[in-house]
Design a protein around this motif. Structure first.
Motif, PDB file in Angstrom:
ATOM      1  N   SER A   1      -4.451  -9.779  -5.888  1.00 32.04           N
ATOM      2  CA  SER A   1      -5.099 -10.883  -6.609  1.00 32.04           C
ATOM      3  C   SER A   1      -6.542 -10.569  -6.980  1.00 32.04           C
ATOM      4  O   SER A   1      -7.164 -11.316  -7.751  1.00 32.04           O
ATOM      5  N   LYS A   2      -7.089  -9.484  -6.447  1.00 28.95           N
ATOM      6  CA  LYS A   2      -8.473  -9.114  -6.743  1.00 28.95           C
ATOM      7  C   LYS A   2      -8.480  -8.204  -7.966  1.00 28.95           C
ATOM      8  O   LYS A   2      -8.324  -6.993  -7.872  1.00 28.95           O
ATOM      9  N   THR A   3      -8.655  -8.802  -9.131  1.00 27.72           N
ATOM     10  CA  THR A   3      -8.506  -8.064 -10.385  1.00 27.72           C
ATOM     11  C   THR A   3      -9.821  -7.772 -11.100  1.00 27.72           C
ATOM     12  O   THR A   3      -9.820  -7.094 -12.130  1.00 27.72           O
ATOM     13  N   SER A   4     -10.940  -8.293 -10.600  1.00 18.59           N
ATOM     14  CA  SER A   4     -12.212  -8.054 -11.287  1.00 18.59           C
ATOM     15  C   SER A   4     -12.623  -6.588 -11.142  1.00 18.59           C
ATOM     16  O   SER A   4     -12.193  -5.880 -10.220  1.00 18.59           O
ATOM     17  N   LEU A   5     -13.462  -6.133 -12.063  1.00 17.72           N
ATOM     18  CA  LEU A   5     -13.928  -4.746 -12.038  1.00 17.72           C
ATOM     19  C   LEU A   5     -14.666  -4.437 -10.735  1.00 17.72           C
ATOM     20  O   LEU A   5     -14.476  -3.369 -10.139  1.00 17.72           O
ATOM     21  N   GLY A   6     -15.480  -5.379 -10.282  1.00 17.54           N
ATOM     22  CA  GLY A   6     -16.227  -5.168  -9.047  1.00 17.54           C
ATOM     23  C   GLY A   6     -15.305  -4.999  -7.843  1.00 17.54           C
ATOM     24  O   GLY A   6     -15.526  -4.136  -6.999  1.00 17.54           O
ATOM     25  N   ASP A   7     -14.247  -5.845  -7.787  1.00 16.76           N
ATOM     26  CA  ASP A   7     -13.294  -5.750  -6.678  1.00 16.76           C
ATOM     27  C   ASP A   7     -12.553  -4.414  -6.699  1.00 16.76           C
ATOM     28  O   ASP A   7     -12.320  -3.797  -5.654  1.00 16.76           O
TER      29      ASP A   7
ATOM     30  N   SER B 104     -14.872  -1.653  -5.631  1.00 19.62           N
ATOM     31  CA  SER B 104     -15.099  -1.767  -4.200  1.00 19.62           C
ATOM     32  C   SER B 104     -13.923  -1.201  -3.409  1.00 19.62           C
ATOM     33  O   SER B 104     -14.114  -0.506  -2.397  1.00 19.62           O
ATOM     34  N   PHE B 105     -12.699  -1.468  -3.882  1.00 20.07           N
ATOM     35  CA  PHE B 105     -11.518  -0.963  -3.181  1.00 20.07           C
ATOM     36  C   PHE B 105     -11.420   0.562  -3.305  1.00 20.07           C
ATOM     37  O   PHE B 105     -11.044   1.248  -2.345  1.00 20.07           O
ATOM     38  N   ILE B 106     -11.764   1.094  -4.479  1.00 22.46           N
ATOM     39  CA  ILE B 106     -11.775   2.546  -4.638  1.00 22.46           C
ATOM     40  C   ILE B 106     -12.772   3.185  -3.677  1.00 22.46           C
ATOM     41  O   ILE B 106     -12.496   4.202  -3.044  1.00 22.46           O
ATOM     42  N   GLY B 107     -13.950   2.573  -3.560  1.00 21.82           N
ATOM     43  CA  GLY B 107     -14.940   3.072  -2.610  1.00 21.82           C
ATOM     44  C   GLY B 107     -14.427   3.001  -1.181  1.00 21.82           C
ATOM     45  O   GLY B 107     -14.669   3.913  -0.376  1.00 21.82           O
ATOM     46  N   HIS B 108     -13.715   1.920  -0.878  1.00 26.30           N
ATOM     47  CA  HIS B 108     -13.140   1.771   0.474  1.00 26.30           C
ATOM     48  C   HIS B 108     -12.136   2.888   0.760  1.00 26.30           C
ATOM     49  O   HIS B 108     -12.100   3.438   1.865  1.00 26.30           O
ATOM     50  N   ILE B 109     -11.327   3.235  -0.249  1.00 21.59           N
ATOM     51  CA  ILE B 109     -10.353   4.313  -0.080  1.00 21.59           C
ATOM     52  C   ILE B 109     -11.060   5.642   0.187  1.00 21.59           C
ATOM     53  O   ILE B 109     -10.667   6.409   1.081  1.00 21.59           O
TER      54      ILE B 109
ATOM     55  N   TYR C  44       5.151   8.828  -1.056  1.00 23.15           N
ATOM     56  CA  TYR C  44       4.345  10.050  -1.062  1.00 23.15           C
ATOM     57  C   TYR C  44       2.931   9.817  -0.508  1.00 23.15           C
ATOM     58  O   TYR C  44       2.239  10.764  -0.156  1.00 23.15           O
ATOM     59  N   TRP C  45       2.531   8.537  -0.426  1.00 25.59           N
ATOM     60  CA  TRP C  45       1.249   8.211   0.198  1.00 25.59           C
ATOM     61  C   TRP C  45       1.270   6.738   0.554  1.00 25.59           C
ATOM     62  O   TRP C  45       1.809   5.911  -0.187  1.00 25.59           O
ATOM     63  N   SER C  46       0.709   6.391   1.709  1.00 22.63           N
ATOM     64  CA  SER C  46       0.651   4.998   2.138  1.00 22.63           C
ATOM     65  C   SER C  46      -0.728   4.719   2.719  1.00 22.63           C
ATOM     66  O   SER C  46      -1.190   5.447   3.604  1.00 22.63           O
ATOM     67  N   PHE C  47      -1.366   3.670   2.222  1.00 27.28           N
ATOM     68  CA  PHE C  47      -2.727   3.329   2.635  1.00 27.28           C
ATOM     69  C   PHE C  47      -2.774   1.874   3.073  1.00 27.28           C
ATOM     70  O   PHE C  47      -2.227   0.991   2.403  1.00 27.28           O
ATOM     71  N   GLU C  48      -3.416   1.611   4.199  1.00 28.05           N
ATOM     72  CA  GLU C  48      -3.563   0.245   4.707  1.00 28.05           C
ATOM     73  C   GLU C  48      -4.213  -0.634   3.633  1.00 28.05           C
ATOM     74  O   GLU C  48      -5.347  -0.392   3.215  1.00 28.05           O
ATOM     75  N   THR C  49      -3.488  -1.671   3.193  1.00 31.91           N
ATOM     76  CA  THR C  49      -3.966  -2.522   2.110  1.00 31.91           C
ATOM     77  C   THR C  49      -3.723  -3.978   2.473  1.00 31.91           C
ATOM     78  O   THR C  49      -2.651  -4.335   2.962  1.00 31.91           O
ATOM     79  N   SER C  50      -4.708  -4.827   2.231  1.00 31.92           N
ATOM     80  CA  SER C  50      -4.582  -6.242   2.564  1.00 31.92           C
ATOM     81  C   SER C  50      -3.614  -6.929   1.605  1.00 31.92           C
ATOM     82  O   SER C  50      -3.417  -6.503   0.461  1.00 31.92           O
ATOM     83  N   ALA C  51      -3.020  -8.018   2.082  1.00 35.10           N
ATOM     84  CA  ALA C  51      -2.017  -8.732   1.287  1.00 35.10           C
ATOM     85  C   ALA C  51      -2.601  -9.377   0.037  1.00 35.10           C
ATOM     86  O   ALA C  51      -1.885  -9.614  -0.934  1.00 35.10           O
ATOM     87  N   ASP C  52      -3.904  -9.658   0.037  1.00 42.21           N
ATOM     88  CA  ASP C  52      -4.514 -10.331  -1.110  1.00 42.21           C
ATOM     89  C   ASP C  52      -5.147  -9.362  -2.105  1.00 42.21           C
ATOM     90  O   ASP C  52      -5.798  -9.788  -3.068  1.00 42.21           O
ATOM     91  N   GLN C  53      -4.957  -8.055  -1.901  1.00 41.77           N
ATOM     92  CA  GLN C  53      -5.600  -7.080  -2.771  1.00 41.77           C
ATOM     93  C   GLN C  53      -5.116  -7.201  -4.211  1.00 41.77           C
ATOM     94  O   GLN C  53      -5.859  -6.997  -5.166  1.00 41.77           O
TER      95      GLN C  53
ATOM     96  N   GLY D 284       0.797  -1.225   0.000  1.00 37.32           N
ATOM     97  CA  GLY D 284       0.000   0.000   0.000  1.00 37.32           C
ATOM     98  C   GLY D 284       0.825   1.268   0.000  1.00 37.32           C
ATOM     99  O   GLY D 284       0.260   2.360  -0.097  1.00 37.32           O
ATOM    100  N   ASP D 285       2.158   1.149   0.088  1.00 41.60           N
ATOM    101  CA  ASP D 285       3.012   2.330  -0.080  1.00 41.60           C
ATOM    102  C   ASP D 285       2.979   2.765  -1.540  1.00 41.60           C
ATOM    103  O   ASP D 285       3.082   1.935  -2.448  1.00 41.60           O
TER     104      ASP D 285
END
Length: 271
Positions: free
Chosen positions: A239-245, A248-253, A228-237, A61-62
């Motif tokens: 591997s989540k390559t679908s449009l929905g995933d 969803s991650f953008i919304g989470h941010i 320049y920016w660091s955001f808490e991100t899961s280790a499996d992020q 997430g860095d």
């Protein structure tokens, strides 16, 4: 009197002349965009750390700014730019030397340069016969996590040959399994000309040169300067390559931008 009366009119005319036309405004915007595109293409590049192979130097997430000029070949059009070759210990960004993933960027640490002799003993790097003090490097430990436990191939590299490709579960590429013996002399891995040997700082969880070989010098594109920016991100992020995933991650941010941003890592210098 007539002279004094004409002054406001002249001022108005001058002010009108200074107003940009829409075409001039568009040209200014295009110039700024062109300069920005040039800078981000040839001088700097942003890069997101997708895995934990460089912890704790770099975290998942860095977002880092990469200097693309220092390691580039010198050019006559930019004599003011400081060029230098790769040094041992440099953190480098490069294309993975694997024909199956030719466009995959990786970030590792340069351990050996041409002519260096390298071997590991219980996870400790010996460079040209000298044990290296690497406080940032992870070593095998018995903490109940099987991934952190001692592994003969990984932690005593290259004393143990890779098992046959069809039965080994380590992720060693077939080409490296065949080529590795050609570079071993008296128990040391010898770095050939034009190559760099790179490893992740998180040694027990890094698929690096021990698994796919040397990094060709021309594959190295730069070095990360700072976060320049660091955001808490899961280790499996990753591997989540679908449009929905991704959405969803953008919304989470957007929702957790302030509380999950690692503010203390902002402008963290990478060494």
């Amino acid at each position: 009197m007539s002279t004094a009366a004409s002054e406001p009119e002249e001022t108005t005319v001058k002010q009108a002349d200074q107003t940009e036309t829409p075409l001039e405004s568009l040209a200014s915007i295009c110039t700024v965009l062109a300069i920005g595109l040039f800078v981000m293409t040839f001088i700097f590049q942003n890069y997101k750390i997708p895995s934990g192979s460089m912890e704790k130097t770099l975290l998942i997430g860095d977002h880092v700014l990469v200097d693309r000029t220092s390691f580039a070949p010198p050019t006559k059009w930019a004599p003011f730019v400081h060029y230098r070759d790769i040094h041992r210990g440099d953190v480098i960004v490069f294309y993975k030397p694997n024909p199956e993933t030719p466009d995959l960027f990786l970030v590792k640490r340069a351990i050996g340069i041409p002519g260096d002799r390298i071997h590991l003993v219980n996870g400790i790097v010996y460079l040209n016969g000298v044990a290296q003090n690497e406080p940032q490097a992870g070593k095998p430990v018995e903490d109940g996590n099987p991934q952190h436990a001692f592994d003969a191939y990984r932690d005593d590299f290259p004393s143990v040959p890779p098992p046959p490709y069809e039965i080994q579960p380590l992720g060693i590429t077939a080409s490296w399994a065949l080529d590795l013996p050609n570079h071993i002399q008296n128990g040391d891995l010898v770095v050939p000309p034009g190559m760099v040997f790179a490893m992740g700082d998180n040694r027990t969880e890094s698929e690096d040169g021990r698994y796919w070989g040397f990094v060709p010098r021309q594959n190295i594109v730069g070095r990360p300067l700072f976060v320049y920016w660091s955001f808490e991100t899961s280790a499996d992020q990753m591997s989540k390559t679908s449009l929905g995933d991704r959405l969803s991650f953008i919304g989470h941010i957007l929702v957790h931008f302030f509380d999950e941003t690692r503010w203390r890592r902002t402008f963290h210098i990478i060494r």
